[in-house]
Write an enzyme that holds these catalytic residues in place. Structure first.
Site, PDB file in Angstrom:
ATOM      1  CE  LYS A 156     -52.969  84.301  41.699  1.00 52.84           C
ATOM      2  NZ  LYS A 156     -52.227  83.126  41.209  1.00 52.84           N
ATOM      3  CG  ASN A 157     -49.084  83.831  43.296  1.00 49.99           C
ATOM      4  OD1 ASN A 157     -50.132  83.233  43.089  1.00 49.99           O
ATOM      5  ND2 ASN A 157     -48.424  84.457  42.338  1.00 49.99           N
TER       6      ASN A 157
ATOM      7  CB  CYS B  66     -52.135  81.419  33.813  1.00 45.61           C
ATOM      8  SG  CYS B  66     -53.196  82.511  34.756  1.00 45.61           S
TER       9      CYS B  66
ATOM     10  CG  ASP C  64     -46.709  86.726  38.316  1.00 46.82           C
ATOM     11  OD1 ASP C  64     -46.566  85.999  37.313  1.00 46.82           O
ATOM     12  OD2 ASP C  64     -46.775  86.280  39.477  1.00 46.82           O
TER      13      ASP C  64
ATOM     14  NE  ARG D 205     -47.434  77.809  34.905  1.00 43.16           N
ATOM     15  CZ  ARG D 205     -48.228  78.531  35.690  1.00 43.16           C
ATOM     16  NH1 ARG D 205     -49.441  78.850  35.294  1.00 43.16           N
ATOM     17  NH2 ARG D 205     -47.809  78.931  36.877  1.00 43.16           N
TER      18      ARG D 205
ATOM     19  NE  ARG E 204     -57.010  80.992  38.238  1.00 43.63           N
ATOM     20  CZ  ARG E 204     -55.803  80.870  37.679  1.00 43.63           C
ATOM     21  NH1 ARG E 204     -55.651  81.110  36.407  1.00 43.63           N
ATOM     22  NH2 ARG E 204     -54.772  80.501  38.380  1.00 43.63           N
TER      23      ARG E 204
HETATM   24  C1  EPZ Z   1     -45.404  80.865  40.404  1.00 39.69           C
HETATM   25  O1  EPZ Z   1     -45.708  79.889  39.431  1.00 39.69           O
HETATM   26  C2  EPZ Z   1     -46.565  81.815  40.459  1.00 39.69           C
HETATM   27  N1  EPZ Z   1     -47.772  81.076  40.807  1.00 39.69           N
HETATM   28  C3  EPZ Z   1     -46.746  82.490  39.112  1.00 39.69           C
HETATM   29  O2  EPZ Z   1     -47.776  83.463  39.231  1.00 39.69           O
HETATM   30  C4  EPZ Z   1     -45.450  83.201  38.739  1.00 39.69           C
HETATM   31  O3  EPZ Z   1     -45.574  83.707  37.433  1.00 39.69           O
HETATM   32  C5  EPZ Z   1     -44.265  82.228  38.798  1.00 39.69           C
HETATM   33  O4  EPZ Z   1     -44.219  81.578  40.088  1.00 39.69           O
HETATM   34  C6  EPZ Z   1     -42.920  82.901  38.560  1.00 39.69           C
HETATM   35  O5  EPZ Z   1     -42.738  83.942  39.483  1.00 39.69           O
HETATM   36  C7  EPZ Z   1     -48.044  80.831  42.086  1.00 39.69           C
HETATM   37  O6  EPZ Z   1     -47.306  81.169  42.988  1.00 39.69           O
HETATM   38  C8  EPZ Z   1     -49.311  80.131  42.362  1.00 39.69           C
HETATM   39  P1  EPZ Z   1     -42.119  78.490  38.541  1.00 39.69           P
HETATM   40  P2  EPZ Z   1     -44.866  78.555  39.317  1.00 39.69           P
HETATM   41  O7  EPZ Z   1     -42.156  77.074  38.974  1.00 39.69           O
HETATM   42  O8  EPZ Z   1     -44.508  78.099  40.677  1.00 39.69           O
HETATM   43  C9  EPZ Z   1     -40.308  76.183  34.752  1.00 39.69           C
HETATM   44  C10 EPZ Z   1     -49.727  84.631  38.629  1.00 39.69           C
HETATM   45  O9  EPZ Z   1     -49.980  85.359  37.640  1.00 39.69           O
HETATM   46  N2  EPZ Z   1     -40.476  74.932  35.512  1.00 39.69           N
HETATM   47  O10 EPZ Z   1     -41.198  79.425  39.230  1.00 39.69           O
HETATM   48  O11 EPZ Z   1     -45.617  77.648  38.443  1.00 39.69           O
HETATM   49  C11 EPZ Z   1     -41.672  76.747  34.324  1.00 39.69           C
HETATM   50  O12 EPZ Z   1     -42.148  76.096  33.178  1.00 39.69           O
HETATM   51  C12 EPZ Z   1     -48.972  83.321  38.459  1.00 39.69           C
HETATM   52  O13 EPZ Z   1     -50.104  84.902  39.785  1.00 39.69           O
HETATM   53  C13 EPZ Z   1     -40.008  73.741  34.985  1.00 39.69           C
HETATM   54  O14 EPZ Z   1     -39.469  73.700  33.879  1.00 39.69           O
HETATM   55  O15 EPZ Z   1     -43.589  79.106  38.562  1.00 39.69           O
HETATM   56  C14 EPZ Z   1     -41.333  78.193  34.110  1.00 39.69           C
HETATM   57  O16 EPZ Z   1     -40.805  78.381  32.835  1.00 39.69           O
HETATM   58  C15 EPZ Z   1     -48.848  82.893  37.037  1.00 39.69           C
HETATM   59  N3  EPZ Z   1     -40.164  72.592  35.724  1.00 39.69           N
HETATM   60  C16 EPZ Z   1     -40.288  78.470  35.162  1.00 39.69           C
HETATM   61  O17 EPZ Z   1     -39.764  77.188  35.555  1.00 39.69           O
HETATM   62  C17 EPZ Z   1     -40.763  72.591  36.939  1.00 39.69           C
HETATM   63  O18 EPZ Z   1     -40.871  71.514  37.555  1.00 39.69           O
HETATM   64  C18 EPZ Z   1     -40.786  79.206  36.396  1.00 39.69           C
HETATM   65  O19 EPZ Z   1     -41.850  78.483  36.977  1.00 39.69           O
HETATM   66  C19 EPZ Z   1     -41.224  73.805  37.479  1.00 39.69           C
HETATM   67  C20 EPZ Z   1     -41.076  74.973  36.743  1.00 39.69           C
END
Ligand code: EPZ
Length: 419
Positions: free
Chosen positions: A22-23, A116, A308, A121, A400
């Site tokens: 998915k991702n 989610c 995850d 986020r 999802r």
């Molecule tokens: C991706 O989310 C994945 N989603 C998530 O999978 C996964 O948990 C996550 O990466 C971490 O591996 C998809 O790929 C669609 P991040 P993403 O930006 O991109 C903070 C699942 O279950 N942050 O790496 O949203 C954020 O709040 C899903 O399949 C900021 O502060 O994750 C978090 O604490 C859920 N500012 C951390 O970074 C920003 O602008 C990591 O988020 C962006 C992120």
């Protein structure tokens, strides 16, 4: 509202062909918008999030058709940059279209994405990076308007304060057709980033360093269409392994990505399961009761233990012999599944980032509600190992990310029904 009725206690046994990721599929579908010509994405999972991405593409003027795990995308008519709020809210990955739209037509109107609920986020890193690449960003009555005033975005040096997966992907999408060189420092190293770059390279992009902390992108003026196979879903793979470890039995996972799943497998091995891997197959056998994992399980960016898979592994360890300790370092609020596991008889104490799991001999069925994708999958894992009947609501979250979840579980001998 649909729910799963799960009768636990069956040992699981069988072979399974792992679904596509998915991702990976979601950012790659956004990336297809940057191409001239047709993209054929194979091994694309049939999931509600993928259907949402398809609706977004169609709304932007592309033609996207999905059937038999294949998405065919023709972006030649892509001429619109506004994504309606209801589509933005359907999933987190809707934000990935921002970089792609800017790369294609230079102006977009989006809103804060859904997805989610795992704590705050924000998208500050996405916006700051796009602005470094020349984008002007306005708040437009609660919506975000972003425009590149020149003909193309400009390459830039961008240092991320945290290796965000989404921000790294958005920068890559904006940079592949930008003018000049973009360097991302402290980039995310997740395998799905490499898959996105693999797809873009097949379309003619110039990207180096993906899978490492610095990614270098030299913008090109045109990308062609291509045929590409989406990588297997390492988190779905982790789920079916954890499920078999929890319920007992044996499983052969086919079409896996063994190397990419290593951070999960190396922890699961500590539970006493027999695990054997070959190129693209994983065999797991659980005979005796699981052992607790002695070392603290810390979620970290790849190649650390994946956030995850935290809930999913916890659902197996609640009945292990001994105490395991988790530490969630990526999201502030990713222990929402613990209330349901406790209702099923688990002994879990959450203290800030840490969750202490003292193994109990057995869980019992209960009425529980999924509140996010992986948390919901964890409840299903626990229910399959529990005594008695579990009614699991909120299963739209599971849909999802897991293709034909109940069919997969039934094929392994689990007792699950959608009602
Ligand atoms: C991706 O989310 C994945 N989603 C998530 O999978 C996964 O948990 C996550 O990466 C971490 O591996 C998809 O790929 C669609 P991040 P993403 O930006 O991109 C903070 C699942 O279950 N942050 O790496 O949203 C954020 O709040 C899903 O399949 C900021 O502060 O994750 C978090 O604490 C859920 N500012 C951390 O970074 C920003 O602008 C990591 O988020 C962006 C992120």
């Amino acid at each position: 509202m649909q729910k799963f009725t799960i009768i636990g206690g069956n040992r699981l046994s069988g072979e399974m062909f792992l679904q596509g990721s998915k991702n990976s599929a979601l950012p790659i579908m956004a990336a297809a918008m940057l191409t001239d010509g047709q993209c054929v994405l194979k091994n694309c999972p049939a999931l509600t999030d993928v259907y949402s991405a398809s609706r977004i593409l169609n709304c932007l003027g592309c033609k996207c058709h999905f059937s038999s795990n294949c998405a065919v995308i023709d972006a030649s008519g892509a001429d619109r940059g506004e994504i309606p709020e209801n589509l933005m809210r359907e999933m987190r990955s809707s934000i990935m279209f921002m970089g792609a739209i800017l790369g294609r037509i230079g102006e977009c109107i989006v809103s804060v994405p859904g997805g989610c609920e795992l704590g705050p986020r924000p998208i500050d890193m996405h916006l700051a990076a796009l602005s470094r690449m020349g984008a002007e960003i306005f708040d437009c009555g609660g919506r975000i308007r972003c425009r590149i005033p020149s003909e193309r975005a400009k390459g830039a040096r961008i240092s991320l304060s945290f290796p965000s997966v989404g921000a790294t992907e958005n920068i890559i999408l904006c940079a592949v057709k930008a003018e000049g060189e973009t360097i991302i420092h402290n980039a995310a190293r997740e395998p799905e980033i490499c898959d996105l770059c693999g797809f873009l390279r097949a379309c003619g992009a110039n990207i180096k360093g993906d899978g490492e902390s610095s990614i270098i992108i030299n913008g090109v003026t045109r990308l062609n269409g291509c045929e590409y196979t989406i990588m297997p879903d390492r988190i779905a793979g982790a789920t079916y392994l954890a499920m078999t470890a929890a319920a007992g039995g044996e499983i052969i996972l086919k079409n896996t990505c063994t190397a990419e799943m290593e951070p999960f497998i190396s922890v699961l091995e500590h539970t006493g399961c027999g695990i054997y891997t070959s190129d693209n197959k994983i065999y797991l056998r659980r005979g005796q009761r699981l052992k607790a994992v002695r070392d603290r399980i810390r979620t970290m960016p790849h190649p650390g233990f994946p956030t995850d898979a935290q809930a999913i592994l916890m659902a197996a360890l609640v009945t292990a012999d001994g105490t395991s300790v988790f530490e969630e370092n990526i999201f502030d609020c990713r222990y929402r599944h613990t209330d349901a596991l406790i209702k099923m008889g688990a002994d879990i104490q959450v203290m800030g980032k840490a969750a202490v799991v003292r193994g109990v001999p057995k869980l019992h069925g209960a009425d529980v509600e999924a509140t996010d994708l992986r948390g919901g999958a964890a409840m299903a894992v626990a229910a399959l190992a529990a005594d008695g009947v579990t009614h699991l609501g909120g299963i739209s979250h599971i849909d999802r990310g897991y293709e034909k979840f109940e069919e997969a579980v039934v094929s392994l001998g689990g007792n699950i029904r959608r009602e």
